[in-house]
Design a protein around this motif. Sequence first.
Motif, PDB file in Angstrom:
ATOM      1  N   ILE A  14       0.726  -1.285  -0.047  1.00 34.58           N
ATOM      2  CA  ILE A  14      -0.039  -0.072  -0.043  1.00 34.58           C
ATOM      3  C   ILE A  14       0.748   1.231   0.060  1.00 34.58           C
ATOM      4  N   GLN A  15       0.337   2.526  -0.209  1.00 33.18           N
ATOM      5  CA  GLN A  15       1.085   3.564  -0.139  1.00 33.18           C
ATOM      6  C   GLN A  15       1.716   3.946   1.169  1.00 33.18           C
ATOM      7  N   LEU A  16       3.043   4.174   1.252  1.00 31.87           N
ATOM      8  CA  LEU A  16       3.664   4.352   2.354  1.00 31.87           C
ATOM      9  C   LEU A  16       4.095   5.990   2.369  1.00 31.87           C
ATOM     10  N   ASN A  17       3.570   6.594   3.420  1.00 28.65           N
ATOM     11  CA  ASN A  17       3.924   8.058   3.594  1.00 28.65           C
ATOM     12  C   ASN A  17       4.778   7.955   4.814  1.00 28.65           C
ATOM     13  N   LYS A 165      10.398  -1.918  -6.514  1.00 27.60           N
ATOM     14  CA  LYS A 165      10.530  -1.864  -7.946  1.00 27.60           C
ATOM     15  C   LYS A 165       9.155  -1.728  -8.602  1.00 27.60           C
ATOM     16  N   SER A 166       8.812  -0.923  -9.527  1.00 29.95           N
ATOM     17  CA  SER A 166       7.498  -0.468 -10.255  1.00 29.95           C
ATOM     18  C   SER A 166       7.224  -2.026 -10.822  1.00 29.95           C
ATOM     19  N   LEU A 228       9.950   4.194  -5.858  1.00 29.24           N
ATOM     20  CA  LEU A 228       9.789   4.674  -4.628  1.00 29.24           C
ATOM     21  C   LEU A 228       8.780   5.510  -4.295  1.00 29.24           C
ATOM     22  N   GLN A 229       7.672   5.491  -5.586  1.00 28.19           N
ATOM     23  CA  GLN A 229       6.455   6.486  -5.288  1.00 28.19           C
ATOM     24  C   GLN A 229       5.562   6.113  -4.110  1.00 28.19           C
ATOM     25  N   GLY A 253      13.238  13.170  -5.489  1.00 23.41           N
ATOM     26  CA  GLY A 253      11.814  12.790  -6.059  1.00 23.41           C
ATOM     27  C   GLY A 253      10.912  12.205  -4.961  1.00 23.41           C
ATOM     28  N   VAL A 254      11.293  11.635  -3.822  1.00 21.95           N
ATOM     29  CA  VAL A 254      10.572  11.184  -2.770  1.00 21.95           C
ATOM     30  C   VAL A 254      10.378  11.950  -1.544  1.00 21.95           C
ATOM     31  N   ILE A 255      11.065  12.995  -1.542  1.00 18.34           N
ATOM     32  CA  ILE A 255      10.994  14.062  -0.383  1.00 18.34           C
ATOM     33  C   ILE A 255      10.281  15.179  -0.677  1.00 18.34           C
TER      34      ILE A 255
END
Length: 579
Positions: A14-17, A165-166, A228-229, A253-255
């Motif tokens: 799932i999405q990791l914030n 990995k996508s 790492l989206q 890109g992930v910060i």
Amino acid sequence: MKRISFLFFLFVSIQLNAQTGSSFYVKVKVEKEPIRVVFNQIETQLGLKFSYNTRLINADSMVTYASSGTLKKVISELFDKRIQAKALGDYIVLVRSKKSERKLDKDNPTSIVFKGQVLDTRTKAPVKDASIYEITSRVNVLSDSLGNFEITIVSGTEKNFTIAKSGFKDVILPVNVRTENNVEILLVPLRSSIGVITKSNTNIKIAEDPTIVPKLVPQWGLIIADNLQNVREKRMGQVSFVPLIGTNSGASGVIDNRFSFNVLGGYNGGVEGVEIGGLFNIVKTNVWGMHIAGLTNIVTGKVKGFQVAGISNIIGGTVTGMQVGGILNHNKSKFIGLQVGGITNLQKDTLIGMQVAGIYNRSNNDLTGLQVAGIRNSTYGKMNGVQIALVNYAYQNNGLQIGLINVSDTAKGASIGLFNYVRNGYHPIAVFSNEVLNANVAFKTGMDYFYTTYTVGINVFEPHIFGVGMGFGAKINTWKWLSISFDLTANYINELENTEVYDPALNLLNRLDITLDFNLGKFSLVAGPAFNFHVSQLGYTETGTFITNIAVDPFYKEVINQTQLQSWVGGKLGLRFSF
């Protein structure tokens, strides 16, 4: 090579914030109970689960503790500032605090190279360009064509990695880098219900836009951000010279940054404050705040706030606020607010607010508000508001169009201009006679309740007397066979003989025709009275008298400032054909 099977991993698909836990508030109370009881209380309140290395934390240790506050505060107090919490989607990952990491630096002064290989668990084939991301330090590398990777650990022993990995499930891997080095990591492919490999949680992509972003951002940086989206980190600020060359380096890109300054240009995960770029800003997710660039702003996700660029703003998600582009604003989703483009605004979804452009505005969906352009406005959905330009088009005009030419497919509103046309509207042709010009043709266009009419006419017995005019009207339908029409027109009347010198003097006949329309299918017989108000200066400057002779028994006649005013009652009789 030591194999670490995916069966022993904690999979996170799932999405990791990634946050420090400062946004989560909890309340706990235990007395001489295991730490796992504290964890259970927090998990119940937040709906999250804990993930930690058992070598780092003994959940059976007995504690007495009572407190309330942020998750960050509670975990820090509970473990005497040795441990910090990071909320990752449905999980709370516990890692060493920075203070603890610095102490380990002293205890383990030498760095170590952590190695491994990433494989597809289904085929055992190497996974190229997988991201290996160390959660605490944010250091990350990509696997090579054989799936191999090496990452230098400068401090500490117990580390937590995200391997992503996508097209595969993300993995959180706790590992002792000194005792479990050279590992084999198996990734599980994502599959749809019909067994096709799919991409994980993909946002709207602008990278999407192959002509722009790949030319500005190195490919490896885009790969890392795509892998790492599902990981989101937050920092107070960053400085970049060009994309990926700055304080956030390859993890840019992930910060998400509160303040971001890009000397020439930058590529960042998100902005929650202010970002300024000398030339350009590229943001992977969302912008909340102020976004300023010398040339262009490109945002994959949403924008909420103020955005200005010397050339263009290109946005993939919803925009709420104000947007100013020196040349272009191009939005791919809903816009709410004020949009100003020096040349053009291109809106692919609904627009609520105001859109202003020097030349052209285009909204591919509904517009609610005001659209103003120097040349043309186009709305390909419902236009609920006002359009002002030389040329206006709306698929459905529910408001008001003001321009030289106004066009729509359907209309519930009105159009004011030299030429107004509704494709599915009212546009008959009529031939009629009146007391001034006994042969006339009129074309009407618009809707029954409001239309524009254009007329030409001539007196067949005195051909030098002719007129052209235009105006507005409305038709009220009473019964199927009967309606009433009101036509208000202004007509220029020529009364000069061909042998005379043309005098462009004012000679304007204003008429209100009220007719009963007897409907016979597509044909209607129209008849009714007309009220005339005639304004003329014809002949006065040369002779000192007025030479106009079109009035029929005027009941009002007056001269004011070398202008003759006359009124009389006339009539209209004709035949109208609707098609």
